[in-house]
Design a protein around this motif. Structure first.
Motif, PDB file in Angstrom:
ATOM      1  N   LYS A  99       1.779  38.815  22.074  1.00  0.00           N
ATOM      2  CA  LYS A  99       1.976  37.644  21.207  1.00  0.00           C
ATOM      3  C   LYS A  99       3.404  37.117  21.368  1.00  0.00           C
ATOM      4  O   LYS A  99       4.350  37.878  21.508  1.00  0.00           O
ATOM      5  N   GLY A 100       3.546  35.783  21.367  1.00  0.00           N
ATOM      6  CA  GLY A 100       4.862  35.178  21.415  1.00  0.00           C
ATOM      7  C   GLY A 100       5.437  35.017  22.806  1.00  0.00           C
ATOM      8  O   GLY A 100       6.655  34.902  22.964  1.00  0.00           O
ATOM      9  N   LYS A 101       4.584  34.977  23.822  1.00  0.00           N
ATOM     10  CA  LYS A 101       5.042  34.777  25.197  1.00  0.00           C
ATOM     11  C   LYS A 101       4.734  33.353  25.660  1.00  0.00           C
ATOM     12  O   LYS A 101       3.810  32.699  25.166  1.00  0.00           O
ATOM     13  N   SER A 102       5.516  32.896  26.610  1.00  0.00           N
ATOM     14  CA  SER A 102       5.317  31.603  27.243  1.00  0.00           C
ATOM     15  C   SER A 102       4.754  31.840  28.633  1.00  0.00           C
ATOM     16  O   SER A 102       5.366  32.540  29.441  1.00  0.00           O
ATOM     17  N   VAL A 103       3.586  31.272  28.913  1.00  0.00           N
ATOM     18  CA  VAL A 103       2.904  31.453  30.199  1.00  0.00           C
ATOM     19  C   VAL A 103       2.819  30.094  30.884  1.00  0.00           C
ATOM     20  O   VAL A 103       2.087  29.211  30.428  1.00  0.00           O
ATOM     21  N   THR A 104       3.555  29.921  31.965  1.00  0.00           N
ATOM     22  CA  THR A 104       3.589  28.639  32.667  1.00  0.00           C
ATOM     23  C   THR A 104       2.868  28.741  34.006  1.00  0.00           C
ATOM     24  O   THR A 104       3.179  29.600  34.831  1.00  0.00           O
ATOM     25  N   LEU A 105       1.892  27.861  34.199  1.00  0.00           N
ATOM     26  CA  LEU A 105       1.169  27.737  35.463  1.00  0.00           C
ATOM     27  C   LEU A 105       1.697  26.505  36.173  1.00  0.00           C
ATOM     28  O   LEU A 105       1.714  25.410  35.598  1.00  0.00           O
ATOM     29  N   THR A 106       2.113  26.661  37.426  1.00  0.00           N
ATOM     30  CA  THR A 106       2.642  25.546  38.209  1.00  0.00           C
ATOM     31  C   THR A 106       1.902  25.452  39.531  1.00  0.00           C
ATOM     32  O   THR A 106       1.847  26.429  40.291  1.00  0.00           O
ATOM     33  N   ALA A 107       1.331  24.290  39.810  1.00  0.00           N
ATOM     34  CA  ALA A 107       0.571  24.084  41.044  1.00  0.00           C
ATOM     35  C   ALA A 107       1.509  23.734  42.185  1.00  0.00           C
ATOM     36  O   ALA A 107       2.424  22.928  42.029  1.00  0.00           O
ATOM     37  N   ALA A 108       1.265  24.341  43.347  1.00  0.00           N
ATOM     38  CA  ALA A 108       2.082  24.087  44.531  1.00  0.00           C
ATOM     39  C   ALA A 108       1.347  23.214  45.534  1.00  0.00           C
ATOM     40  O   ALA A 108       1.571  23.303  46.739  1.00  0.00           O
ATOM     41  N   GLY A 109       0.442  22.384  45.037  1.00  0.00           N
ATOM     42  CA  GLY A 109      -0.311  21.489  45.906  1.00  0.00           C
ATOM     43  C   GLY A 109      -1.299  20.686  45.096  1.00  0.00           C
ATOM     44  O   GLY A 109      -1.483  20.921  43.892  1.00  0.00           O
ATOM     45  N   ASP A 110      -1.951  19.724  45.729  1.00  0.00           N
ATOM     46  CA  ASP A 110      -2.949  18.912  45.047  1.00  0.00           C
ATOM     47  C   ASP A 110      -4.312  19.607  45.046  1.00  0.00           C
ATOM     48  O   ASP A 110      -4.533  20.574  45.766  1.00  0.00           O
ATOM     49  N   SER A 111      -5.200  19.096  44.193  1.00  0.00           N
ATOM     50  CA  SER A 111      -6.556  19.637  44.008  1.00  0.00           C
ATOM     51  C   SER A 111      -6.546  21.063  43.466  1.00  0.00           C
ATOM     52  O   SER A 111      -7.487  21.830  43.679  1.00  0.00           O
ATOM     53  N   THR A 164       7.606  34.360  30.139  1.00  0.00           N
ATOM     54  CA  THR A 164       8.870  34.644  29.478  1.00  0.00           C
ATOM     55  C   THR A 164       8.631  34.740  27.978  1.00  0.00           C
ATOM     56  O   THR A 164       7.514  34.508  27.496  1.00  0.00           O
ATOM     57  N   ASP A 165       9.671  35.064  27.228  1.00  0.00           N
ATOM     58  CA  ASP A 165       9.576  34.994  25.771  1.00  0.00           C
ATOM     59  C   ASP A 165       9.517  33.532  25.345  1.00  0.00           C
ATOM     60  O   ASP A 165      10.276  32.687  25.852  1.00  0.00           O
ATOM     61  N   ALA A 166       8.637  33.211  24.419  1.00  0.00           N
ATOM     62  CA  ALA A 166       8.532  31.838  23.919  1.00  0.00           C
ATOM     63  C   ALA A 166       9.635  31.564  22.910  1.00  0.00           C
ATOM     64  O   ALA A 166      10.116  32.471  22.221  1.00  0.00           O
ATOM     65  N   ALA A 167      10.039  30.307  22.825  1.00  0.00           N
ATOM     66  CA  ALA A 167      11.018  29.908  21.818  1.00  0.00           C
ATOM     67  C   ALA A 167      10.401  30.050  20.425  1.00  0.00           C
ATOM     68  O   ALA A 167       9.181  29.906  20.260  1.00  0.00           O
ATOM     69  N   PRO A 168      11.207  30.320  19.409  1.00  0.00           N
ATOM     70  CA  PRO A 168      10.675  30.442  18.046  1.00  0.00           C
ATOM     71  C   PRO A 168       9.980  29.152  17.606  1.00  0.00           C
ATOM     72  O   PRO A 168      10.414  28.046  17.940  1.00  0.00           O
ATOM     73  N   MET A 169       8.919  29.300  16.835  1.00  0.00           N
ATOM     74  CA  MET A 169       8.187  28.152  16.312  1.00  0.00           C
ATOM     75  C   MET A 169       8.976  27.512  15.169  1.00  0.00           C
ATOM     76  O   MET A 169       9.607  28.202  14.376  1.00  0.00           O
ATOM     77  N   THR A 170       8.946  26.183  15.088  1.00  0.00           N
ATOM     78  CA  THR A 170       9.606  25.468  14.008  1.00  0.00           C
ATOM     79  C   THR A 170       8.557  24.784  13.132  1.00  0.00           C
ATOM     80  O   THR A 170       7.372  24.726  13.481  1.00  0.00           O
ATOM     81  N   GLU A 171       8.996  24.225  12.010  1.00  0.00           N
ATOM     82  CA  GLU A 171       8.069  23.545  11.109  1.00  0.00           C
ATOM     83  C   GLU A 171       7.510  22.267  11.719  1.00  0.00           C
ATOM     84  O   GLU A 171       6.533  21.708  11.224  1.00  0.00           O
ATOM     85  N   TYR A 172       8.134  21.793  12.797  1.00  0.00           N
ATOM     86  CA  TYR A 172       7.680  20.567  13.449  1.00  0.00           C
ATOM     87  C   TYR A 172       6.831  20.862  14.683  1.00  0.00           C
ATOM     88  O   TYR A 172       6.617  19.981  15.517  1.00  0.00           O
TER      89      TYR A 172
END
Length: 240
Positions: free
Chosen positions: A21-33, A204-212
């Motif tokens: 819980k509380g992690k940031s998971v980023t998927l980045t595509a290195a090509g089209d399709s 990575t660790d996700a940034a803390p959640m804010t009220e916004y």
């Protein structure tokens, strides 16, 4: 976790892991399709899992982008989409099968082509499920990250090519989850060429959640699902 973790899935690749819980998971595509078929389960109790109908109905949508959440069948939030440069992710198209892959791209097999054989989403997801003591019975409708599918008024679904090279989507885990992913073509992609885009995964660790917070405030249904999640974790504190 204080240091980041990263891995690259080549075309036809697969991966799975328990992510806290509380992690940031980023998927980045290195090509089209690019297309990443993804399944999510509650790590401790995998009978609780991502539920496509409830997620779409609660958020009044037929696609995902930043601000949307992936709800479980218990009305809790497994993960939130906090950043998105692709703009449209398909929850309806399902995953490719062996029969469909052979029919579109020509028959291949590991025995003949070794690691160059063309995998299907169903096979990849099933293999990764077995690694975590789950079976094909635990397969469900995945999220197809990076793919755009439009639902027409007559109910048909139309695949719409969109640029994916360099685009990314970031999930924030709201529960301890099992993430299962397959870098295989979208089943409605009409191209007769098997897509060749690798996809990078960075955690990575996700940034803390804010009220916004964009995801919490997206709609009333989202806030209630977050409240269900927060209450569940509050009750778990000290349980062990």
């Amino acid at each position: 976790m204080t240091a980041s973790f990263s891995i690259t899935m080549g075309p036809g690749g697969k991966w799975s892991a328990y992510i806290g819980k509380g992690k940031s998971v980023t998927l980045t595509a290195a090509g089209d399709s690019a297309n990443v078929s993804a399944l999510l389960y509650h790590a401790a109790y995998p009978s609780e899992r991502y539920n496509m109908p409830d997620s779409l109905k609660a958020q009044h949508t037929a696609f995902y982008t930043a601000g949307h959440v992936l709800m479980s069948d218990q009305g809790r939030v497994l993960a939130s989409i906090i950043e998105d440069t692709a703009g449209w992710h398909d929850p309806l198209g399902g995953y490719t099968t062996r029969k469909g892959t052979d029919g579109k791209y020509g028959p291949t097999s590991y025995q003949q082509e070794r690691n160059a054989w063309l995998r299907s989403g169903e096979e990849n997801l099933t293999v990764e499920l077995y690694r975590h003591n789950l079976t094909p019975r635990d397969l469900s409708a995945p999220v197809n990250f990076f793919s755009k599918v439009v639902c027409e008024l007559d109910g048909t679904m139309r695949y719409v090519p969109q640029p994916t090279d360099g685009r990314s989507v970031t999930l924030r885990t709201e529960m301890d989850v099992l993430l299962v992913v397959s870098n295989t073509p979208h089943p409605l992609n009409p191209s007769a060429v098997y897509p060749g885009a690798a996809v990078d995964i960075r955690i990575t660790d996700a940034a803390p959640m804010t009220e916004y917070d964009l995801c919490v405030n997206h709609c009333g249904e989202n806030r209630r699902a977050f409240e269900n999640t927060w209450n569940a974790y509050a009750l778990m504190k000290g349980a062990n």
